[in-house]
Write an enzyme that holds these catalytic residues in place. Sequence first.
Site, PDB file in Angstrom:
ATOM      1  N   CYS A   1      -2.680 -15.956   0.996  1.00 21.28           N
ATOM      2  CA  CYS A   1      -1.632 -14.949   0.810  1.00 21.28           C
ATOM      3  C   CYS A   1      -0.294 -15.570   1.197  1.00 21.28           C
ATOM      4  CB  CYS A   1      -1.943 -13.710   1.660  1.00 21.28           C
ATOM      5  SG  CYS A   1      -1.365 -12.192   0.878  1.00 21.28           S
TER       6      CYS A   1
ATOM      7  N   LYS B   1       4.571  -0.203  16.742  1.00 16.43           N
ATOM      8  CA  LYS B   1       4.613  -1.569  16.193  1.00 16.43           C
ATOM      9  C   LYS B   1       5.223  -2.529  17.221  1.00 16.43           C
ATOM     10  CE  LYS B   1       7.195  -4.386  12.884  1.00 16.43           C
ATOM     11  NZ  LYS B   1       6.110  -5.082  12.166  1.00 16.43           N
TER      12      LYS B   1
ATOM     13  N   HIS C   1     -14.198  -8.668 -15.413  1.00 14.64           N
ATOM     14  CA  HIS C   1     -13.898  -8.727 -16.855  1.00 14.64           C
ATOM     15  C   HIS C   1     -12.473  -8.238 -17.144  1.00 14.64           C
ATOM     16  CE1 HIS C   1     -17.775 -10.286 -17.789  1.00 14.64           C
ATOM     17  NE2 HIS C   1     -18.315  -9.370 -17.006  1.00 14.64           N
TER      18      HIS C   1
ATOM     19  N   ASN D   1      -2.949   2.080   0.420  1.00 13.33           N
ATOM     20  CA  ASN D   1      -2.447   0.779   0.854  1.00 13.33           C
ATOM     21  C   ASN D   1      -2.654   0.596   2.359  1.00 13.33           C
ATOM     22  OD1 ASN D   1      -1.187  -1.715   0.798  1.00 13.33           O
ATOM     23  ND2 ASN D   1       0.824  -0.860   1.100  1.00 13.33           N
TER      24      ASN D   1
ATOM     25  N   GLU E   1      11.268 -17.196  -0.733  1.00 11.49           N
ATOM     26  CA  GLU E   1      11.699 -15.781  -0.740  1.00 11.49           C
ATOM     27  C   GLU E   1      12.549 -15.355   0.452  1.00 11.49           C
ATOM     28  OE1 GLU E   1       8.241 -13.294  -1.499  1.00 11.49           O
ATOM     29  OE2 GLU E   1       7.479 -14.680  -3.010  1.00 11.49           O
TER      30      GLU E   1
ATOM     31  N   CYS F   1       3.974  -2.590   8.930  1.00 10.23           N
ATOM     32  CA  CYS F   1       4.425  -1.384   8.243  1.00 10.23           C
ATOM     33  C   CYS F   1       5.173  -1.781   6.981  1.00 10.23           C
ATOM     34  CB  CYS F   1       5.378  -0.591   9.131  1.00 10.23           C
ATOM     35  SG  CYS F   1       4.621  -0.039  10.657  1.00 10.23           S
TER      36      CYS F   1
ATOM     37  N   SER G   1       5.901 -16.614  -0.261  1.00 11.52           N
ATOM     38  CA  SER G   1       6.825 -16.456   0.866  1.00 11.52           C
ATOM     39  C   SER G   1       6.549 -17.501   1.944  1.00 11.52           C
ATOM     40  CB  SER G   1       6.686 -15.057   1.464  1.00 11.52           C
ATOM     41  OG  SER G   1       5.347 -14.815   1.834  1.00 11.52           O
TER      42      SER G   1
ATOM     43  N   ASP H   1      10.946  -7.269   1.129  1.00  9.39           N
ATOM     44  CA  ASP H   1       9.566  -6.866   0.871  1.00  9.39           C
ATOM     45  C   ASP H   1       9.317  -7.059  -0.616  1.00  9.39           C
ATOM     46  OD1 ASP H   1       7.123  -4.922   1.528  1.00  9.39           O
ATOM     47  OD2 ASP H   1       8.040  -4.227  -0.327  1.00  9.39           O
TER      48      ASP H   1
ATOM     49  N   HIS I   1      -3.799 -14.035   7.703  1.00 14.16           N
ATOM     50  CA  HIS I   1      -3.616 -12.820   8.513  1.00 14.16           C
ATOM     51  C   HIS I   1      -4.031 -13.048   9.961  1.00 14.16           C
ATOM     52  CE1 HIS I   1      -3.671 -11.223   4.397  1.00 14.16           C
ATOM     53  NE2 HIS I   1      -2.778 -10.397   4.883  1.00 14.16           N
TER      54      HIS I   1
END
Length: 766
Positions: A734, A18, A659, A116, A491, A523, A440, A496, A702
């Site tokens: 988002c 990362k 629905h 996820n 936030e 992550c 956030s 998280d 993103h």
Amino acid sequence: MASHIVGYPRMGPKRELKFALESFWDGKSTAEDLQKVSADLRSSIWKQMAAAGIKYIPSNTFSYYDQVLDTTALLGAVPERYNWNGGEIGFDTYFSMARGNASVPAMEMTKWFDTNYHFIVPELGPNTKFSYASHKAVSEYKEAKALGVDTVPVLVGPVTYLLLSKPAKGVEKTFSLLSLLDNILPIYKEVVAELKAAGASWIQFDEPTLVKDLDSHQLEAFTKAYTELESSFSGLKVVIETYFADVPVKAYKTITSLNAITGFGFDLVRGTKTLDVIKSEGFPSGKYLFAGVVDGRNIWANDLTASLSTLEALEGIVGKDKLVVSTSSSLLHTAVDLVNETKLDDEIKSWLAFAAQKVLEVNALAKALAGQKDEAFFSANAAAQASRKSSPRVTNPEVQKAAAALKGSDHRRATNVSARLDAQQKKLNLPILPTTTIGSFPQTIELRRVRREYKANKISEEAYVNAIKEEINKVVKIQEEFDIDVLVHGEPERNDMVEYFGEQLSGFAFTVNGWVQSYGSRCVKPPIIYGDVSRPKAMTVFWSSVAQSMTSRPMKGMLTGPVTILNWSFVRNDQPRFETCYQIALSIKQEVEDLEAAGINVIQIDEAALREGLPLRKSEEAFYLDWAVHSFRITNCGVKDTTQIHTHMCYSNFNDIIHSIIDMDADVITIENSRSDEKLLSVFREGVKYGAGIGPGVYDIHSPRIPSTEEIADRIKKMLAVLETNILWVNPDCGLKTRKYAEVKPALTNMVAAAKQLRTELASAK
């Protein structure tokens, strides 16, 4: 006795990959630096598995972003907008496809089956030109070999790759992606030939789509693909790996009758019926069965005694020398190594196994089958299993009773949504096309430092509270300055969206380094739900009240919904998932009612993960949707008509569950869809009537790209073509946590400007 690992986490025990990726993307380090970190991670993983006695060690499960994108690179299937000119695909093109760049947007990202984890969706059409453009699989095999480790190279299988793709922009929606099979098989043949030349003796093809409900045309594609590849497999052993569910009987028959395949891998953890299928349909003689008995999706220690009896039953069917002990799926979905957990108490720790421990479990089972049972390992495991069953920390009779009492009613609000929206409008007095954000705001380095220092007792509670209040005040002022209609507090106090709530609920445990890759370098650290869940005290009321006191505009209370808390945690496996979900729903219900009592008139209960929990088989969907939607309704069935309930959802290929979404009965739903507008809007174009408020995201958070006012206005116009003016909300797709203020400020300014421009146009059209 042989042992096998389907795949392994690639981020590293301390998220080394990362930090290397983000440093490279920020221009602070070179491609060579990134490659060095990656090579070190790979070699330590291979050596660790070799030292643990694993026979079939995977290679090419490492990725700089995602294994489906790696396959797109392998096949040279780069969309034209990235201006790739052929040759070996480099980081520039690869990361542009994943993240977009200054001039073009990224490819769509969606959930990998019901996990996820996310993958980058290939965009294909009749004119896609394929070429062998990434030699990663071969170079990683050679890299391991140079370290003295012979590995099994892993490729995403050709049929799964096509079935997970989507028609490129401008290609007919009805275009058959499987018609491209003949175009990609020659490249698979080239890779196989190179791997064979490099000395590979086994190759693994991951074909997880085999667990889905496939029609005969799709199943024929497997027969066609592997029959076509048969000649290039000579001198090689090939395993087809499936995971995440049972393989249906028709699919089982299809693949087990393939001559070219040496072995078949099955998930025997989530695939509870596979054993029966093997018994009733038989197993081809002389073939290997890779038995996935160690859970690749959860962090509970394996019940070794139970697994051993499953394996012994299989041994009777396939024979001793053809049974391979394996994980149920790649260990990508679990945390890396329990050794790095310094803060978990010993009792809970004894109940767990992360990826590194699962490797040892696989090997212990293989040795036990071969008659070399490690008695000490097995008895420690039995003791941990017994302690978990009898621990008083696991059960709370009051919670069990309250959850059991929920089954009788369907918990709906008394009034229908249009009447509630009228009552809310009288109270909130919002303009048409009201603007809001998802919750956030950017989490700056400074903000993370304050939280870290408070956690480590380096600053006082008073200093912490003041710092957070200051941040909330800043976020409120920014939103007022941009003239956003319904505000959020940003936030700043939250690490998280699930962990924050889990830390305040009983029945949850937390890790220090239990990181799991979600997408790219992102992550998450899923909480561990080990016992009955309850809410000892209010969780968000203080901060929401503080934020509301700073503005006269409506301030949203922000909660994570029960289904998302469930789907983004490691969930206890000793009771049905829905029972745990109902327990969480009752805790959130108490919080909703406390927020309302504190004067918060808009409450958002995020169900970002509702869709991803959908079972992979049609026959199981209705049961899941029933309890998932019911859980959401439990949280807010007691509020007044004037309290506006919002929810937010991610990765919204919603057309098949629209629905159920209507049945959630939220007042307003905001949806992440900016990478796939058309898919979402088509459901309304096809005549589904939606009377509640809806905010399909107007730009993609993103990606670092900043959309112009015109681009956002154009997007809103497309939405207005299929949605009523009075129900449409304008919002990003988002939360803004992962973005920088330098991107957020201009993007939100443009978003509000676009909403105002359209309000003017609509008013003058009247």
